[in-house]
Design an enzyme around this catalytic site. Structure first.
Site, PDB file in Angstrom:
ATOM      1  CB  THR A 166      -0.797  -0.061   1.536  1.00  0.00           C
ATOM      2  OG1 THR A 166      -1.420  -0.966   1.351  1.00  0.00           O
ATOM      3  CG2 THR A 166      -1.228   1.328   1.446  1.00  0.00           C
ATOM      4  NE  ARG A 194     -10.408  -6.171   2.624  1.00  0.00           N
ATOM      5  CZ  ARG A 194      -8.772  -5.773   2.549  1.00  0.00           C
ATOM      6  NH1 ARG A 194      -8.421  -4.606   1.633  1.00  0.00           N
ATOM      7  NH2 ARG A 194      -7.953  -5.908   4.065  1.00  0.00           N
ATOM      8  CB  VAL A 195     -14.001  -1.607   1.552  1.00  0.00           C
ATOM      9  CG1 VAL A 195     -12.736  -0.524   1.230  1.00  0.00           C
ATOM     10  CG2 VAL A 195     -14.666  -1.726  -0.445  1.00  0.00           C
ATOM     11  N   GLY A 196     -10.664  -2.429   2.492  1.00  0.00           N
ATOM     12  CA  GLY A 196      -9.756  -1.947   3.695  1.00  0.00           C
ATOM     13  C   GLY A 196     -10.002  -1.243   4.242  1.00  0.00           C
ATOM     14  CG  ASP A 197      -6.772   0.756   5.647  1.00  0.00           C
ATOM     15  OD1 ASP A 197      -5.926  -0.957   5.199  1.00  0.00           O
ATOM     16  OD2 ASP A 197      -5.508   1.356   5.392  1.00  0.00           O
ATOM     17  CB  THR A 217       0.555   0.966   5.028  1.00  0.00           C
ATOM     18  OG1 THR A 217       1.414  -0.586   4.123  1.00  0.00           O
ATOM     19  CG2 THR A 217       1.835   0.997   5.447  1.00  0.00           C
ATOM     20  N   GLY A 220      -5.745  -4.361   6.703  1.00  0.00           N
ATOM     21  CA  GLY A 220      -7.052  -3.717   6.953  1.00  0.00           C
ATOM     22  C   GLY A 220      -8.020  -3.579   7.712  1.00  0.00           C
TER      23      GLY A 220
END
Length: 316
Positions: A166, A194-197, A217, A220
């Site tokens: 990231t 999927r969506v992370g942080d 980074t 997530g």
């Protein structure tokens, strides 16, 4: 206020043969962002430019070089935030654009919203005239190989998450404004959608002129559980230095939810930190016309900016 920029290319494990490329990539990004600041540009322009540079670099898991989801496609997330007025823009699960960070900035500046996702983000990109690139153009051989290995019955995708990069940047400009930007391709072989942080304000990044700016980074889901970026700013608001605040929050994330990661921080006084609980994190900083960079814990190379810029121009 003397301008400062800090960038990261992701926390995790960086294989020996990739170290040089990752180091060069963060140095290039930091120098490009600092050039914007030195020319009187804003912190928001500087972090966007630094992150765009890393999205275009296949060494990192963002833009070209992003990892693939379970179906072998690139889906990317990005966020940008302006500490002056707390404006922010983000995109998630976007496909077929080279620079998600540019789209995130357009969300911030051209809509009343803060986060657009998937098809809606795609339609917005078309409206804004962002060129579409074929999905294949963003896929590197390395990402495809990793995706295939993860499909094997006895594979452990967790092993392959450790060297994901990231990217992010934080800056303070001559006016004392801070900003952050973060961009990622996410987790290898993740579920579609999927969506992370990264795209979540307070987790993937946060910026507030009253305290400072953070880009994160790492894992997530763990980062979201502790709202890592905002947690670090909270610690700084209680009087901690950027380094102590970062270490405290990373330690909490590790002990509370077993998550590892890394962060870059700049406070409103221009003090900075690049800290991580993983084995490595590529990072670079420019402050007072000096470039600092490293990958391993405790590693900190220093070089005058003029010398570093000359090396860049010569392609060294």
């Amino acid at each position: 206020m003397k301008p400062v920029i800090v960038v990261h290319g992701g926390a995790g494990r960086i294989f020996k043969e990739r170290e040089e490329g990752c180091r060069a990539g963060v140095v290039r990004a930091a120098l490009q962002g600092y050039t914007v600041l030195k020319q009187g540009g804003s912190a928001i322009d500087a972090v966007e430019e630094a992150v765009r540079s890393m999205e275009d670099d296949p060494h990192f898991n963002a833009g070209c070089g992003s990892v693939l989801n379970e179906k072998g496609q690139v889906e990317m997330d990005a966020i940008i935030m302006d500490g002056k007025n707390l404006d922010s823009g983000a995109v998630s699960a976007v496909k077929c654009i080279a620079n998600p960070i540019k789209l995130a900035r357009l969300v911030m500046e051209k809509t009343k919203h803060m986060l657009l996702t998937d098809h809606g983000a795609h339609l917005f990109a078309q409206t804004m005239g962002i060129p579409e690139v074929p999905g294949e153009k963003l896929i590197t051989e390395r990402s495809r190989e990793r995706w295939k290995k993860n499909l094997e019955p006895d594979s452990n995708p967790e092993d392959f998450q450790k060297d994901l990069g990231t990217v992010g940047a934080v800056a303070i400009d001559s006016e004392g404004n801070v900003a952050c930007a973060t961009s990622t391709g996410g987790l290898s072989n993740k579920l579609i959608g999927r969506v992370g942080d990264t795209a979540c304000i307070g987790s993937g990044g946060y910026a507030d002129n009253h305290s400072g700016a953070i880009s994160t980074t790492g894992h997530g889901e763990s980062i979201m559980k502790v709202v890592l970026a905002r947690l670090i700013l909270y610690h700084m608001e209680q009087g901690m230095s950027p380094e102590v605040a970062a270490d405290s929050a990373l330690d909490y994330m590790k002990t509370r939810v077993g998550g590892l990661g890394g962060v870059i921080v700049v406070n409103k006084a221009g003090e900075w930190a690049a800290r991580f609980s993983t084995k490595q994190m590529s990072w670079a900083t420019v402050k007072d016309d000096n470039l600092y960079y490293g990958i391993y814990a405790g590693e900190k190379y220093t070089k005058p900016v003029d010398e570093a810029l000359a090396s860049e121009r010569e392609g060294l």
